[in-house]
Design an enzyme around this catalytic site. Structure first.
Site, short mmCIF file in Angstrom:
data_model
loop_
_atom_site.label_atom_id
_atom_site.label_comp_id
_atom_site.label_asym_id
_atom_site.label_seq_id
_atom_site.Cartn_x
_atom_site.Cartn_y
_atom_site.Cartn_z
CG ASP A 197 -63.42 -16.73 -70.51
OD1 ASP A 197 -62.64 -17.51 -69.93
OD2 ASP A 197 -63.02 -15.78 -71.19
CG HIS A 198 -61.94 -22.88 -70.24
ND1 HIS A 198 -61.47 -22.32 -71.40
CD2 HIS A 198 -60.86 -23.40 -69.63
CE1 HIS A 198 -60.17 -22.51 -71.49
NE2 HIS A 198 -59.77 -23.16 -70.42
CG HIS A 241 -59.20 -17.75 -71.75
ND1 HIS A 241 -60.55 -17.99 -71.68
CD2 HIS A 241 -58.73 -18.63 -72.66
CE1 HIS A 241 -60.88 -18.97 -72.51
NE2 HIS A 241 -59.79 -19.38 -73.13
C1 BG6 Z 1 -58.54 -22.27 -74.99
C2 BG6 Z 1 -57.66 -21.92 -76.16
O1 BG6 Z 1 -59.60 -21.37 -74.89
O2 BG6 Z 1 -57.76 -22.23 -73.80
C3 BG6 Z 1 -56.49 -22.87 -76.25
O3 BG6 Z 1 -58.40 -21.98 -77.36
C4 BG6 Z 1 -55.73 -22.91 -74.94
O4 BG6 Z 1 -55.60 -22.51 -77.30
C5 BG6 Z 1 -56.69 -23.15 -73.77
O5 BG6 Z 1 -54.79 -23.95 -75.01
C6 BG6 Z 1 -55.97 -23.01 -72.45
O6 BG6 Z 1 -56.82 -23.40 -71.43
P1 BG6 Z 1 -56.26 -24.01 -70.07
O7 BG6 Z 1 -57.46 -24.23 -69.23
O8 BG6 Z 1 -55.57 -25.29 -70.44
O9 BG6 Z 1 -55.30 -23.00 -69.53
#
Ligand code: BG6
Length: 505
Positions: A179-180, A242
């Site tokens: 989960d980044h 997230h």
């Molecule tokens: C991803 C989603 O996991 O996270 C995208 O699939 C989203 O739709 C993105 O834009 C948002 O990540 P960050 O790091 O740019 O907030």
């Protein structure tokens, strides 16, 4: 760190080029990779090793290699290898096994492998099965780890089926679910803010906190991902994973140590304490919206249904807001409000903790007696930092109060660059540290929580989806979630200290 081979399935795809190779290269530049290290790209495209090096690294337009020392570049390129595979589903994976063994021999490596599934999700059950059939799942003198990207299932049933499939091939301790958001420095810093300081935690409960709000806004639309997004929607794409991980960092109990299992077990406990939103309550506690065509700063912007790959009658939500409670000792009665959306006014993710007012109003604000709600804003991105909002006396006669802020900006703390989420996460899986990865049981718990919402949104036409013009803060009915709280969402700006109407977006 142990020597290893980092194997990427789906290596000719977008994620490898956009995130994985750039992150590995940053780690290489910073001398953080183990001394024995190779990358093996696997996919159906017929690349040679050299063609793969060119495609994902040397000619990768997302990497600026112009200032990089030739030797550093060449050293990294020499670590990249490629193995085509005729078909993911039917192929005999002994070609992968043999190639890994050959690389082990060539570089005197001990057989430690990471398998990163950067493939479409329909292969998440298939590739591990083939790996297991070759014995590539077995720990012994060496270790084997499997990394998968979200989506971890599409709903509760498919997530349970996926977990079962994975756990038949690999032990849970070998599975790393990315989960980044957990790789973001500021999301990790929330735990440090709470648990490394004496001043916050005593106030961090129902006695002092009125409500908690989390916003994760994006100004972009779905772009070229319409086909994927339409089957996902904001609830699956952002909220179930997230945002709920951020909720865990705000609300979990102090773990007994900073070890992976201690932290992940506290998160599970928290997810188990989420008060279920039953189907008949969905209309009251969950709002969905979809962006409509509009003008943003003079530019015409498409509505969601006009985006490429999106059906004209789509009811997929590009905005989701939720109110919920956590039924445990700490949070009893404290509402949580969370929202996320595409084509909102700016890109920002933040947590706002609103404190209760003091019990008795002594001073005047704006000509009437009132009390202030102190707030702590934890900014995850951009302008990462922390803002504390409190009342101060306006100089002069009487006791007039003005809200003012004390702000800390993460940039002031940094000597070097803030590492990208993927750098941190890839380094952790190489070290065998799963702290920042989602555990299977937690993922299932979160699917359980969103299931009634998914079901109602899919099947009950009486529960409305509201349009909102692109570039606005979502459907106005979402304000009603917070109504009765005598305040509304904090609409953040790019800059941490500003909010509401007058700000740079
Ligand atoms: C991803 C989603 O996991 O996270 C995208 O699939 C989203 O739709 C993105 O834009 C948002 O990540 P960050 O790091 O740019 O907030």
């Amino acid at each position: 760190m142990d020597p290893l081979i980092f194997t990427i399935f789906g290596a000719s795809g977008d994620l490898a080029k956009r995130k994985l190779l750039p992150a590995l290269f940053e780690l290489h530049k910073d001398n953080l990779l183990p001394s024995g290290f190779a990358v093996l790209g696997v996919s159906r495209t017929a690349f040679s090793d050299d063609a793969f090096r060119e495609e994902v690294f040397l000619k990768n337009e997302l990497l600026d290699l112009s200032q990089v020392d030739e030797k550093v570049k060449a050293d990294f390129a020499q670590k990249l290898f490629y193995q085509p595979i005729p078909d993911y589903e039917k192929s005999d994976y002994s070609i992968v096994k043999d190639r890994l063994a050959e690389l082990d021999r060539q570089f005197n490596l001990p057989g430690n492998y990471i398998f990163y599934l950067s493939t479409p999700p329909n292969l998440y059950s298939i590739v591990p099965k083939h790996l297991a059939a070759q014995g590539l799942n077995e720990n012994g003198q060496h270790w084997r780890r499997l990394v998968i990207e979200k989506p971890f299932g599409y709903d509760l049933d498919s997530a349970e089926a996926l977990n079962n499939d994975l756990q038949q091939c690999f032990q849970e301790s070998q599975i790393y679910r990315i989960d980044h958001y957990l790789g973001k420095e500021t999301v990790q810093n929330m735990l440090v803010t709470r648990f490394a300081n004496g001043i916050f935690e005593p106030l961090w409960n129902r006695n002092y906190i009125k409500h908690i709000e989390i916003t994760s806004a994006e100004d972009m639309g779905v772009g070229s991902r319409g086909g994927y997004y339409d089957k996902s929607g904001a609830l699956r794409d952002m909220l179930q994973n997230h945002l709920m991980q951020v909720v865990a960092h705000v609300a979990m109990e102090p773990p007994i140590s900073s070890g992976a299992e201690a932290i992940r077990s506290e998160k599970l406990k928290l997810f188990q304490s989420l008060r279920p939103i039953h189907e008949h309550q969905v209309g009251r506690y969950a709002i969905r919206g979809q962006y409509l065509a509009s003008h943003i700063r003079g530019l015409q912007v498409k509505g969601y249904r006009d985006e490429e790959g999106v059906p004209k009658d789509s009811i997929t939500e590009t905005y989701a807001a939720l109110k919920f409670y956590i039924d445990n000792w700490r949070w009893a009665g404290v509402p949580f409000y969370i929202r996320t959306g595409k084509r909102l006014p700016t890109k920002v993710t933040e947590v706002v903790i609103t404190f209760k007012t003091p019990p008795h109003a002594l001073f005047q604000k704006n000509d009437h007696f009132t009390n202030l709600n102190n707030q702590i804003v934890m900014r995850i991105q951009p302008d990462e930092g922390l803002l504390l909002k409190f009342g101060m006396k306006v100089p002069g006669a009487g006791f007039k109060v003005k809200t003012t802020g004390m702000d800390f900006h993460y940039a002031d703390l940094m000597e070097g660059k803030v590492p990208e989420a993927y750098e941190r996460l890839l380094l952790d899986v190489m070290k065998g540290d799963a702290t920042l990865y989602a555990r299977g049981d937690s993922v299932i718990e979160l699917w359980k929580f969103v299931k009634p919402i998914q079901d109602v949104w899919a099947n009950d036409p009486d529960v409305k989806i509201y349009g909102y013009p692109a570039g606005t803060w979502g459907p106005s009915v979402a304000d009603d979630l917070i109504k009765g709280e005598d305040m509304t969402w904090r609409n953040p700006c790019k800059n941490l200290t500003n909010d509401d109407n007058y700000c740079e977006l």
